[in-house]
Design an enzyme around this catalytic site. Structure first.
Site, PDB file in Angstrom:
ATOM      1  NE  ARG A  55      -6.893  30.121   8.309  1.00 19.58           N
ATOM      2  CZ  ARG A  55      -6.024  29.816   7.372  1.00 19.58           C
ATOM      3  NH1 ARG A  55      -5.156  30.713   6.992  1.00 19.58           N
ATOM      4  NH2 ARG A  55      -6.013  28.623   6.839  1.00 19.58           N
ATOM      5  CB  THR A  56     -11.848  28.623   4.330  1.00 23.95           C
ATOM      6  OG1 THR A  56     -10.504  28.189   4.523  1.00 23.95           O
ATOM      7  CG2 THR A  56     -12.252  28.356   2.895  1.00 23.95           C
ATOM      8  CE  LYS A  83     -31.667  19.895  16.004  1.00 27.71           C
ATOM      9  NZ  LYS A  83     -32.179  21.079  15.304  1.00 27.71           N
ATOM     10  NE  ARG A 105     -12.706  23.530   4.322  1.00 31.51           N
ATOM     11  CZ  ARG A 105     -11.743  24.159   5.015  1.00 31.51           C
ATOM     12  NH1 ARG A 105     -11.534  23.844   6.273  1.00 31.51           N
ATOM     13  NH2 ARG A 105     -11.012  25.085   4.449  1.00 31.51           N
ATOM     14  CG  HIS A 133      -8.672  24.257   0.204  1.00 26.83           C
ATOM     15  ND1 HIS A 133      -9.646  25.100  -0.282  1.00 26.83           N
ATOM     16  CD2 HIS A 133      -8.332  24.749   1.417  1.00 26.83           C
ATOM     17  CE1 HIS A 133      -9.880  26.046   0.599  1.00 26.83           C
ATOM     18  NE2 HIS A 133      -9.104  25.863   1.636  1.00 26.83           N
TER      19      HIS A 133
END
Lengths: 316, 190, 431
Positions: A55-56, A83, A105, A133
């Site tokens: 969504r974000t 990795k 994020r 946020h």
């Protein structure tokens, strides 16, 4: 505005209202058939997502693309990040790509702040651990202003005197942290309601009130925002059972009836229907949950425009 | 904001001259559009909006009904955004009947490089498909950088490139006048 | 021991200027107007002479993490900081939980020759907290281990802790506990308080340290054994230790230089240099620690010198390593935090950075007051040198993770002597 958007505290009142006003104008453009603007043509926005959040990420992607920016999605899965490449090395890679802005994020609180040490572009925090946020708080504030301060007069206005109650896992909520800071900046009166185990340790130093009695607070709220309860909190003994949590802190229709007539119900998503919010509440006409998603794009367009659309400071 | 009586500034249009120029433009618009049939006036913020409203009112006085008037913010279409800090967006307001098939008259205070009008044409493109687009400006100060010309001009004002032209209107500045002033070093005046 | 020195005009622990002759590894003569008589003369006018500093808590990283530090680089850093003996913590790779590893560390220290290296033995095998390591074998080894610690981890099992405290009584050992209740600190990142709450970092409650200290004091009392509490960081811990000492129990404690000066708000920008275990606490804690060091509740200063390579710190907070370097700044920090504030005089500093730590660590030949016949372990400190900013790039430690980088600190370590041999002269190692 600050060079980066890491915390809602980076925004003063004028910045915050400026974003809401800009989003308001962009929302008008959204109503028209042609929805692509040339504003950020030639600029590169990187979505750097270390957590799954479709969504974000799609919200930022849509916002950047509607402003004609080039968007690179750099997700942790299937890339060198998986990795074990360090955040710093990833940052240097993005730098080499010429990222004008990095939307990040990350599961670790503070990762966006660290990123600002290593990239020359703007950094926008799209959620970091249990920290903040800020664009979610902006879209929540935008939605509140839209619903509660109707009419053309809302241009230039804050949320002065609006009573907002935020209910749930405040301790682990980046949405709550950003909302408390932004809403206080905009003049709203914020009250947090949570089981004491999920209330932050030093909440008395935050610009809000805190309490444990949801019913008392609902009666005097213009906005109630329900936070998601993660299932894993239960195993960590934050509360005994989901059933007890729902009974003491969940929003069902009988609790919703305690709200004043005009009050709205918000949820930053994704919802646990039947836990913190009952389905009939989520789907009621008091719920702004769908509007919040739609507003996410325009608010993020406004943030991108205001951060990238002008000259870098110093060259003006 | 330069003071009206500040060092080196001189008035090049008086309130009366502005009033006469707008009246003349109104007449010209009516003449060129066969009585204002299907026109929409769109002012470019900030001062173009007020000029558009004045023109619409004048046309209303002559024709009995005011012309549809709105505003068109061009900020997001500008090609010089990165030369200055990000600017707040201004209101875009289109009359209820829209612009499709209409004769849109863009209204601005000063015509200079032509870049604002170029952006306005792009912004207009997003709103719909007018039958024709015309341009009305209070002052044309020359120095065009694009193949753009005005259909209606209040006053042609020869200027040096670095001089500044400042339009002041009662609605925004408490008085009507147009000022010509010396450029500040390194700055290009509107 | 062919070096012979005449240190002229040094103020012994801040007293009147005296000449000190170092000969055959001992302080052979103290007086005024002494003649060189073949000795190399060191003009120490204006310098303070302290007994060579002793650190109870150093991470030298060798064997295993030679990218962060080696015995060679770490002991050089120690000498530059004014130390003549350091205790090398057991959390190496392999862990120092056998006679073989502690002897290896001890020999490496002996070869480097900058300071005496006293290995600390692990309490439990592999620091695993499950099974006692061969404490007696380490005690009987050439390294003659007397201090045992799982530092980095808490000996959380109360029964195991009781047994360890009891067991080392047979060879006059001491258990140095890293007091951190593991369940209360799962995922903990920063002192639980205003700053952690604002930063969204999992809180590290003071009670998690205090609960273990209280438990261990009771255990030490019950079995009449010696407990040493590592890096005390909270005001509450001070209260508990004060209470235990008032009972006459065999409890000693240390505090780090960084906990005497720095507070958790420095982490406000997620600067990982300030990530350390135990975490930086509040101003109130710092004040309590300073006063406890003054009144003897806390016996001594120990550096918890914890070098890390750049990449261990150049990362997001949660992924960053805990720890700070400290050997080369310890005395200057104590100068600023304790002497400049009027809490300690130089004799008090000598007690807390040399005499007491040597006694707690059972280190012979160190921590003796500077008098004729004592081993010639001493440090000359220029307390009058103005404040200069700390520059980690100039440090001898292999790592650069000093929390004091850029911070102006007073004073300068001028020279260090180990058994009459200069290891540091005029701020530079002699070889």
């Amino acid at each position: 505005m600050n060079r980066h958007l890491i915390s809602a505290a980076d925004l003063d009142r004028d910045d915050a209202i400026g974003i809401l006003d800009t989003a308001e104008e962009l929302a008008r453009a959204e109503g028209r058939p042609i929805r692509k603007l040339p504003t950020l043509r030639g600029l590169t926005v990187v979505n750097l997502f270390y957590e799954d959040s479709t969504r974000t990420r799609t919200s930022f992607e849509a916002a950047a693309k509607r402003l004609s920016a080039d968007v690179i999605n750099f997700s942790a899965k299937g890339s060198s990040v998986a990795k074990g490449e360090s955040l710093k090395d990833t940052a240097l890679t993005l730098e080499a790509m010429g990222a004008d802005a990095v939307v990040i994020r990350h599961p670790a609180s503070g990762a966006p702040r660290r990123l600002t040490d290593w990239v020359s572009g703007r950094v926008i925090n799209a959620g970091d651990g249990t920290h903040e946020h800020p664009t979610q708080a902006l879209l929540d504030a935008f939605t509140m202003r839209q619903r509660l301060a109707g009419g053309p007069d809302r241009h230039g206005r804050g949320l002065d005197g609006v009573r907002v109650t935020i209910v749930g896992d405040v301790l682990h909520s980046r949405v709550a942290r950003s909302n408390v800071l932004l809403l206080a900046t905009l003049g709203a009166q914020v009250t947090l309601v949570a089981p004491p185990t999920l209330m932050p340790y030093a909440v008395d130093t935050w610009p809000c009130r805190a309490g444990y009695d949801i019913d008392a607070e609902l009666r005097k709220s213009d906005v109630v925002m329900m936070l998601r309860v993660q299932q894993e909190r239960m195993s960590a003994a934050y509360f005994p059972t989901v059933r007890e949590y729902r009974r003491r802190y969940g929003l069902d229709s009988s609790r919703m009836a305690l709200l004043p007539e005009h009050a709205i119900v918000m949820h930053p998503g994704p919802m646990n229907r039947g836990v913190e919010i009952a389905a009939e509440v989520a789907d009621s006409d008091r719920s702004t949950i769908v509007a919040q998603v739609a507003n996410g794009v325009t608010v993020r367009m406004a943030v991108l425009y205001l951060m990238l659309g002008g000259a870098a400071e110093g060259s003006a | 904001m330069p003071r009206r009586d500040g060092e080196g500034w001189k008035a090049v249009l008086t309130p009366e001259e502005i009033r006469r120029a707008l009246t003349r433009i109104s007449h010209e618009i009516l003449e060129r559009t066969h009585g204002g049939e299907g026109i929409v006036l769109l002012g470019i913020p900030t001062r173009g909006v007020y000029l558009a409203r004045r023109l619409a009112a004048r046309i209303g006085e002559f024709e009995g009904a005011p012309a549809p008037v709105g505003s068109l913010d061009v900020t997001l279409h500008r090609d010089d955004l990165r030369l200055r800090p990000a600017r707040a967006l201004q209101r875009t307001q289109v009359p209820p009947d829209g612009v499709d098939g209409k004769t849109v008259v863009l209204v601005d205070d000063v015509l200079f490089s032509g870049r604002t009008i170029r952006a306005a044409l792009d912004a207009l493109n997003d709103l719909g498909r007018p039958r024709a687009v015309q341009l009305a400006v209070l002052v044309d100060r020359g120095h065009r950088e694009l193949p753009i010309r005005a259909d209606y001009v209040g006053k042609n004002l020869p200027t040096a490139y670095r001089e500044k032209v400042r339009v002041r209107l009662a609605e925004t500045d408490g008085e009507d006048c147009v000022l010509l002033g010396p450029a500040l070093p390194g700055q290009v005046g509107k | 021991m062919s070096e012979e020195w005449l240190v002229k005009g040094a103020a012994i622990v801040g007293g009147e200027p005296r000449d000190i002759r170092l000969k055959d590894g001992i302080i052979s003569e103290i007086g005024t107007g002494l003649a060189a008589a073949g000795a190399t003369v060191l003009d120490a006018a204006g310098l303070i002479a302290l007994p060579g500093l002793v650190d109870l808590h150093t991470h030298l990283r060798e064997p295993g993490r030679e990218d962060a530090e080696t015995v060679e680089t770490g002991t050089r850093a120690a000498a530059l900081g004014g130390f003549t003996a350091v205790h090398a913590m057991a959390n190496t790779e392999p862990v120092a939980d056998t006679a073989g590893v502690v002897e290896q560390v001890w020999r490496l220290g002996d070869q480097a020759g900058y300071v005496d290296v006293r290995p600390v033995g692990a309490v439990t095998v592999g620091l695993g907290g499950k099974q006692l390591a061969e404490l007696g074998a380490m005690a009987d080894s050439a390294a003659r281990v007397r201090v045992f610690s799982d530092d980095g981890f808490c000996v959380a099992d109360p029964l195991l802790m009781r047994r360890a405290l009891e067991y080392v009584k047979a060879f006059d050992g001491v258990i140095a506990q890293h007091a951190q209740e593991p369940r209360l600190t799962e995922g903990a990142q920063l002192n639980e308080g205003e700053v952690a709450s604002r930063l969204g970092l999992a809180g590290w409650p003071a009670a998690a340290e205090e609960a273990i200290i209280a438990r261990d004091c009771l255990l030490a009392a019950h079995v009449d054994a010696a407990l040493h509490v590592c890096h005390v960081s909270t005001a509450g811990s001070v209260e508990i230790i004060r209470w235990a000492k008032s009972k006459g129990w065999r409890v000693t404690a240390e505090v780090t230089p960084h906990h005497l000066l720095l507070t958790d708000d420095l982490a406000g920008d997620y600067d990982t240099r300030f990530k350390v275990n135990p975490p930086l606490r509040t101003r109130g804690d710092v004040e309590a620690l300073r006063h406890a060091l003054r009144d003897g509740t806390i016996d001594c200063v120990a550096t918890d010198h914890a070098p890390h390579p750049v990449e261990a710190k150049e990362t997001e907070w949660a992924a960053a390593a805990n720890g700070m370097t400290g050997l080369e700044t310890a005395l200057r920090v104590v100068h600023k935090a304790m002497v400049d504030t009027g809490l300690l005089d130089w004799a008090g500093v000598a007690t807390r950075m040399s005499i007491r730590p040597a006694a707690i660590g059972r280190v012979s030949g160190h921590g003796n007051p500077l008098r004729e016949g004592a081993p010639a372990n001493l440090t000359l400190y220029d307390a009058a040198a103005g404040e200069t900013p700390v520059d980690p790039a100039a440090h001898a430690s292999k790592s650069r993770n000093s929390p004091f980088a850029g911070l102006p600190l007073p004073g300068r370590v001028h020279s260090t002597f180990l058994r009459g041999t200069a290891t540091v002269l005029d701020g530079k190692v002699t070889r």
